[in-house]
Design a protein around this motif. Structure first.
Motif, mmCIF file in Angstrom:
data_model
loop_
_atom_site.group_PDB
_atom_site.id
_atom_site.type_symbol
_atom_site.label_atom_id
_atom_site.label_comp_id
_atom_site.label_asym_id
_atom_site.label_seq_id
_atom_site.Cartn_x
_atom_site.Cartn_y
_atom_site.Cartn_z
ATOM 1 N N PHE A 12 -10.809 24.397 57.001
ATOM 2 C CA PHE A 12 -11.209 23.349 56.058
ATOM 3 C C PHE A 12 -11.040 23.808 54.617
ATOM 4 O O PHE A 12 -10.521 23.075 53.773
ATOM 5 N N LYS A 15 -7.545 23.606 53.257
ATOM 6 C CA LYS A 15 -6.951 22.265 53.158
ATOM 7 C C LYS A 15 -6.693 21.922 51.689
ATOM 8 O O LYS A 15 -7.559 22.082 50.837
ATOM 9 N N VAL A 18 -9.036 19.476 48.541
ATOM 10 C CA VAL A 18 -10.496 19.493 48.632
ATOM 11 C C VAL A 18 -11.055 19.946 47.286
ATOM 12 O O VAL A 18 -10.620 20.943 46.727
ATOM 13 N N TRP A 37 -11.429 22.616 41.042
ATOM 14 C CA TRP A 37 -10.516 23.106 42.067
ATOM 15 C C TRP A 37 -10.907 24.531 42.435
ATOM 16 O O TRP A 37 -11.507 25.246 41.633
ATOM 17 N N MET A 69 -18.388 21.656 49.256
ATOM 18 C CA MET A 69 -17.096 21.037 49.462
ATOM 19 C C MET A 69 -17.266 20.096 50.651
ATOM 20 O O MET A 69 -17.903 20.456 51.635
ATOM 21 N N ASP A 70 -16.711 18.895 50.548
ATOM 22 C CA ASP A 70 -16.801 17.963 51.671
ATOM 23 C C ASP A 70 -15.580 17.065 51.680
ATOM 24 O O ASP A 70 -14.760 17.115 50.770
ATOM 25 N N GLU A 71 -15.467 16.283 52.739
ATOM 26 C CA GLU A 71 -14.352 15.340 52.833
ATOM 27 C C GLU A 71 -14.910 13.957 53.149
ATOM 28 O O GLU A 71 -15.893 13.839 53.885
ATOM 29 N N PRO A 72 -14.297 12.914 52.566
ATOM 30 C CA PRO A 72 -14.821 11.565 52.722
ATOM 31 C C PRO A 72 -14.440 10.886 54.045
ATOM 32 O O PRO A 72 -14.997 9.853 54.378
ATOM 33 N N ASP A 73 -13.498 11.466 54.771
ATOM 34 C CA ASP A 73 -13.015 10.853 56.014
ATOM 35 C C ASP A 73 -13.417 11.696 57.222
ATOM 36 O O ASP A 73 -13.767 12.870 57.095
ATOM 37 N N TYR A 76 -15.618 14.367 58.565
ATOM 38 C CA TYR A 76 -16.702 14.558 57.599
ATOM 39 C C TYR A 76 -17.177 16.010 57.537
ATOM 40 O O TYR A 76 -18.366 16.298 57.547
ATOM 41 N N ARG A 77 -16.225 16.917 57.461
ATOM 42 C CA ARG A 77 -16.594 18.332 57.382
ATOM 43 C C ARG A 77 -17.174 18.640 56.007
ATOM 44 O O ARG A 77 -16.867 17.967 55.024
ATOM 45 N N LYS A 78 -17.998 19.679 55.964
ATOM 46 C CA LYS A 78 -18.571 20.119 54.696
ATOM 47 C C LYS A 78 -18.893 21.606 54.770
ATOM 48 O O LYS A 78 -19.105 22.158 55.846
#
Length: 108
Positions: A12, A15, A18, A37, A69-73, A76-78
């Protein structure tokens, strides 16, 4: 959501795209959260502040930070962590004709 294992976490953090939120503390104890970043390398989180950024001033006075750090889709990892920043000055070389470029990096 279940906790990520080390391999999932590293995948993650590698990626592209992010964004990391860094939380610092000012001289009065008030928090400041700033999206920036980052690069995950050698088991550390590296990021480069601008010379006059407010949050860099905070780190110089109080090394305690929190990162998220997270992802909106889906899925939904963080990743969330707290720690101490280390200001690291390094020398970078560019190609094809190497030239010295001094850069400040911060590791957490």
């Amino acid at each position: 959501m279940p906790k990520l294992n080390d391999e999932e976490r590293d995948e993650f953090l590698a990626k592209l795209g992010v964004i990391m939120n860094i939380a610092t503390v000012d001289g009065d104890g008030a928090p400041l959260v700033t999206p920036i970043w980052f690069v995950h390398e050698e088991g550390r989180i590296w990021f480069t502040p601008r010379q006059h950024s407010e949050w860099l001033k905070h780190i110089r006075n109080d090394k305690r930070i929190a990162l998220s750090m997270d992802e909106p889709d889906l899925p939904y990892r963080k990743v969330v962590m707290r720690g101490t920043a280390i200001i690291d000055h390094c020398l970078l070389y560019t190609s094809p004709s190497p030239r010295d470029v001094e850069e400040s990096r911060v590791a957490a």
